[in-house]
Design an enzyme around this catalytic site. Structure first.
Site, PDB file in Angstrom:
ATOM      1  N   ASP A 181       0.868  -1.171   0.000  1.00 14.30           N
ATOM      2  CA  ASP A 181       0.000   0.000   0.000  1.00 14.30           C
ATOM      3  C   ASP A 181       0.918   1.239   0.000  1.00 14.30           C
ATOM      4  O   ASP A 181       2.119   1.133   0.246  1.00 14.30           O
ATOM      5  CB  ASP A 181      -0.877  -0.065   1.263  1.00 14.30           C
TER       6      ASP A 181
ATOM      7  N   ASP B  59      -0.208   5.177   1.014  1.00 11.26           N
ATOM      8  CA  ASP B  59      -0.439   6.111   2.128  1.00 11.26           C
ATOM      9  C   ASP B  59      -0.526   5.375   3.459  1.00 11.26           C
ATOM     10  O   ASP B  59      -1.254   4.391   3.591  1.00 11.26           O
ATOM     11  CB  ASP B  59      -1.743   6.876   1.904  1.00 11.26           C
TER      12      ASP B  59
ATOM     13  N   ASP C 264      -2.143  -0.390   5.893  1.00  8.75           N
ATOM     14  CA  ASP C 264      -2.465   0.166   7.211  1.00  8.75           C
ATOM     15  C   ASP C 264      -3.959   0.350   7.467  1.00  8.75           C
ATOM     16  O   ASP C 264      -4.396   0.391   8.604  1.00  8.75           O
ATOM     17  CB  ASP C 264      -1.796   1.536   7.375  1.00  8.75           C
TER      18      ASP C 264
HETATM   19 MG   LIG Z   1      -2.939   3.138   3.348  1.00  8.06          MG
END
Ligand SMILES: [Mg+2]
Length: 248
Positions: free
Chosen positions: A27, A29, A203
């Site tokens: 991923d 961000d 996240d």
């Molecule tokens: Mg992310």
């Protein structure tokens, strides 16, 4: 699902698959770059593309980025990059040569976008991020609006057959087939990735689809940060910790 306290730091990357080749999905961000006040305020290391390309060669080409951002937007931050990548929550997919594969992505309906714009016009504390294939409503500066934003988004989703994706202080409207798990599944069917053990690192809530599919395909997930509950197997504390762990 298990509480965060029981998730350990992962063993070294190449030890995660007991000698089998690893396919790494990352991923962007909150994983490779820290979350900022608004999505255009992120700080991206100037040589991140080069570092990722080095990591990709260490993995014999089995590295892909899987982001909620559009591919154009990723290119804006990373520059031209010779990596497999999926954008817009996985519906835009290209190989390392930049050639697209999979079904072509479509923009969300104009009328949905008009209604979302009207909602933002009467709630100026919200930030509308119009994406190529979706629309994100950020409420970081107005957390008290979360419930109202979510209710509004659910209404739009049911009117236009869209899906609501929730993230950190953001709600996003996308097509139902836009999810990171589908992107990982699609990459794993290409010759570049086939037969490897998929490891997905992310996240946010939308990354749970990726953790689930990595597990289904014999691999595992690693979560960055403290969010619970999660289908990830291991945890790293921050993007900085991820860089150290990947020797990025
Ligand atoms: Mg992310």
């Amino acid at each position: 699902m298990e509480p965060i306290s029981s998730l350990n730091t992962p063993p070294r990357l190449l030890c995660l698959a007991e000698g089998r080749p690893v396919a790494l999905f990352l991923d962007f961000d909150g994983t490779l770059v820290a979350i900022a006040e608004n999505p255009s305020a992120i700080a991206v290391p100037s040589d991140l593309a080069v570092r990722l390309e080095e990591l990709e060669s260490r993995l014999s080409g089995r590295l892909a980025l899987v982001s909620g951002r559009s591919l154009d937007n990723l290119t804006h931050y990373l520059g031209p990059i010779a990596l497999a990548r999926a954008g817009s929550h996985g519906i835009e997919r290209v190989g390392p040569d930049g050639v697209a594969f999979g079904p072509p992505a479509a923009a969300i309906p104009d009328r949905a976008l008009e209604e979302i714009s009207r909602f933002v016009a009467v709630n100026p504390a919200l930030l509308l991020e119009a994406k190529k294939y979706g629309a994100a409503l950020h409420f970081r500066s107005a957390p008290q609006l979360e419930k109202e934003v979510l209710e509004f988004a659910r209404g739009i989703a049911s009117d236009f057959d869209l899906e609501v994706k929730r993230g950190k202080a953001v709600v996003e409207l996308v097509w139902p087939d836009a999810d990171k798990g589908s992107a990982i599944r699609a990459f794993m069917q290409t010759p570049q990735f086939a037969g490897a053990v998929p490891i997905f690192i992310g996240d946010d809530i939308t990354d749970e689809d990726g953790f689930r599919v990595a597990r289904e395909l014999g691999g595992l997930g690693i979560i960055v940060g403290d969010r619970v509950p999660t289908l990830a197997r291991y945890r790293l504390g921050s993007p900085a910790e991820l860089y150290r762990w990947l020797e990025l």
